[in-house]
Motif scaffolding. Structure first.
Motif, PDB file in Angstrom:
ATOM      1  N   ARG A 109       0.839  -1.191   0.000  1.00  0.00           N
ATOM      2  CA  ARG A 109       0.000   0.000   0.000  1.00  0.00           C
ATOM      3  C   ARG A 109       0.878   1.246   0.000  1.00  0.00           C
ATOM      4  NH1 ARG A 109      -1.030  -2.196   5.207  1.00  0.00           N
ATOM      5  NH2 ARG A 109      -0.147  -0.967   6.913  1.00  0.00           N
ATOM      6  N   VAL A 145       4.327   2.485   2.212  1.00  0.00           N
ATOM      7  CA  VAL A 145       4.779   1.351   3.024  1.00  0.00           C
ATOM      8  C   VAL A 145       6.309   1.258   3.063  1.00  0.00           C
ATOM      9  CG1 VAL A 145       4.833  -0.413   1.206  1.00  0.00           C
ATOM     10  CG2 VAL A 145       4.199  -1.071   3.541  1.00  0.00           C
ATOM     11  N   ASP A 195       3.680  -2.750   6.522  1.00  0.00           N
ATOM     12  CA  ASP A 195       4.301  -1.834   7.492  1.00  0.00           C
ATOM     13  C   ASP A 195       4.190  -2.438   8.897  1.00  0.00           C
ATOM     14  OD1 ASP A 195       4.909   0.359   9.230  1.00  0.00           O
ATOM     15  OD2 ASP A 195       4.265   1.780   7.696  1.00  0.00           O
ATOM     16  N   THR A 196       5.331  -2.640   9.542  1.00  0.00           N
ATOM     17  CA  THR A 196       5.352  -3.246  10.881  1.00  0.00           C
ATOM     18  C   THR A 196       4.565  -2.424  11.879  1.00  0.00           C
ATOM     19  OG1 THR A 196       7.541  -4.171  10.373  1.00  0.00           O
ATOM     20  CG2 THR A 196       6.888  -4.132  12.688  1.00  0.00           C
ATOM     21  N   ARG A 197       4.436  -1.135  11.643  1.00  0.00           N
ATOM     22  CA  ARG A 197       3.698  -0.279  12.580  1.00  0.00           C
ATOM     23  C   ARG A 197       2.200  -0.506  12.520  1.00  0.00           C
ATOM     24  NH1 ARG A 197       5.928   5.346  10.422  1.00  0.00           N
ATOM     25  NH2 ARG A 197       5.183   4.287   8.532  1.00  0.00           N
ATOM     26  N   HIS A 198       1.712  -1.073  11.398  1.00  0.00           N
ATOM     27  CA  HIS A 198       0.270  -1.162  11.190  1.00  0.00           C
ATOM     28  C   HIS A 198      -0.259  -2.578  10.969  1.00  0.00           C
ATOM     29  CE1 HIS A 198       0.572   3.133  10.980  1.00  0.00           C
ATOM     30  NE2 HIS A 198       1.255   3.111   9.860  1.00  0.00           N
ATOM     31  N   LYS A 227      -3.861  -4.717   6.842  1.00  0.00           N
ATOM     32  CA  LYS A 227      -5.119  -3.967   6.855  1.00  0.00           C
ATOM     33  C   LYS A 227      -6.061  -4.522   5.793  1.00  0.00           C
ATOM     34  CE  LYS A 227      -3.544   0.449   8.726  1.00  0.00           C
ATOM     35  NZ  LYS A 227      -3.556   1.922   8.526  1.00  0.00           N
ATOM     36  N   ASP A 284      -4.863  -4.489   2.276  1.00  0.00           N
ATOM     37  CA  ASP A 284      -3.885  -5.540   1.985  1.00  0.00           C
ATOM     38  C   ASP A 284      -4.593  -6.858   1.702  1.00  0.00           C
ATOM     39  OD1 ASP A 284      -1.494  -3.948   2.561  1.00  0.00           O
ATOM     40  OD2 ASP A 284      -2.106  -4.070   4.657  1.00  0.00           O
ATOM     41  N   ASP A 329       5.974  -4.326  20.409  1.00  0.00           N
ATOM     42  CA  ASP A 329       5.055  -3.974  19.328  1.00  0.00           C
ATOM     43  C   ASP A 329       5.401  -4.727  18.043  1.00  0.00           C
ATOM     44  OD1 ASP A 329       3.512  -2.282  20.846  1.00  0.00           O
ATOM     45  OD2 ASP A 329       4.632  -0.480  20.300  1.00  0.00           O
ATOM     46  N   ALA A 362       2.938  -7.244  16.062  1.00  0.00           N
ATOM     47  CA  ALA A 362       2.641  -7.080  14.635  1.00  0.00           C
ATOM     48  C   ALA A 362       2.906  -8.375  13.873  1.00  0.00           C
ATOM     49  CB  ALA A 362       3.479  -5.945  14.054  1.00  0.00           C
ATOM     50  N   GLN A 365       0.082 -10.689  14.413  1.00  0.00           N
ATOM     51  CA  GLN A 365      -1.092 -10.275  13.650  1.00  0.00           C
ATOM     52  C   GLN A 365      -0.955 -10.693  12.195  1.00  0.00           C
ATOM     53  OE1 GLN A 365      -1.441  -7.726  11.167  1.00  0.00           O
ATOM     54  NE2 GLN A 365      -3.639  -7.309  11.216  1.00  0.00           N
TER      55      GLN A 365
END
Length: 216
Positions: A52, A55, A135-138, A141, A144, A172, A176, A179
């Motif tokens: 996305r 990224v 993106d490891t921060r998100h 989604k 994606d 974090d 991730a 997830q």
């Protein structure tokens, strides 16, 4: 019991050197493509990079190839509207796909290049693997999931590359990764290893190089 979708291991010395040598040779921009008719001849294998907008795709390709400005990063997400082809010496094409998701461009323009993205992923016979950047921060989604589902339907093997791992703390990052593992379990085309990278720090770059060299 082994974890599903383990992190990719550090390459052995032979694989690391093969990856290093592939990207020590010149990597050149070949062409930007705005329609399937403009694709170069399917005379070699290719790997593509999808993700996305914003990224970190351009930064990853630049780190991978040891070039500062091979892939042009834009401060405005969604500005890459072409499929960009790069040649490696005696290796595969590297293919930089348009960013999907948020884009500061007219709706009709976005729709056109998103359609091109889908047509390419569904119809390029020489595509050996898609590297999908997350993106490891998100984490993964909904936008994606659309691409992952498309890759399932096209039977294109894809491997997740988590970017910007240096931007989050250890806890974090682990959250991730879990997830992403959960999301990938629903996708039969997913390659069962995750690559965690930082373009800024260089983490995971040798691993990704070795994997691409191995595919070639």
């Amino acid at each position: 019991m082994a974890l599903p979708f383990p992190l990719a291991e550090e390459p052995d010395e032979f694989s690391r050197e093969a990856g290093r040598m592939m990207f020590a040779n010149p990597v050149e921009f070949l062409k930007g493509v705005v329609a399937m008719s403009g694709l170069p001849p399917a005379d070699r294998l290719e790997v593509c990079f999808a993700g996305r907008s914003n990224v970190g795709k351009s930064s990853l390709i630049n780190a991978l190839t040891n070039r500062k400005n091979l892939a042009r990063a834009s401060n405005t997400p969604g500005r890459t509207q072409e499929i960009n082809y790069f040649t490696t010496q005696d290796g595969p094409y590297l293919v930089d796909l348009p960013g999907y998701g948020f884009a500061q461009a007219p709706v009709a323009v976005v729709a056109k290049w998103q359609a091109l993205l889908k047509e390419y992923l569904s119809g390029r016979a020489t595509l050996r693997r898609a590297f999908v950047l997350i993106d490891t921060r998100h984490g993964v989604k909904a936008v994606d999931e659309e691409i992952l589902t498309l890759l399932d339907r096209a039977a294109v093997t894809f491997q997740v590359v988590m970017t910007k791992a240096d931007k989050v703390g250890v806890k974090d990052r682990e959250k991730a990764i879990e997830q992403v593992r959960g999301a990938l379990a629903a996708h039969p085309a997913a390659y069962p290893e995750i690559i965690v990278t930082s373009s800024e720090k260089g983490d995971g770059i040798a691993t990704l190089r070795a994997i691409i060299a191995g595919l070639a």
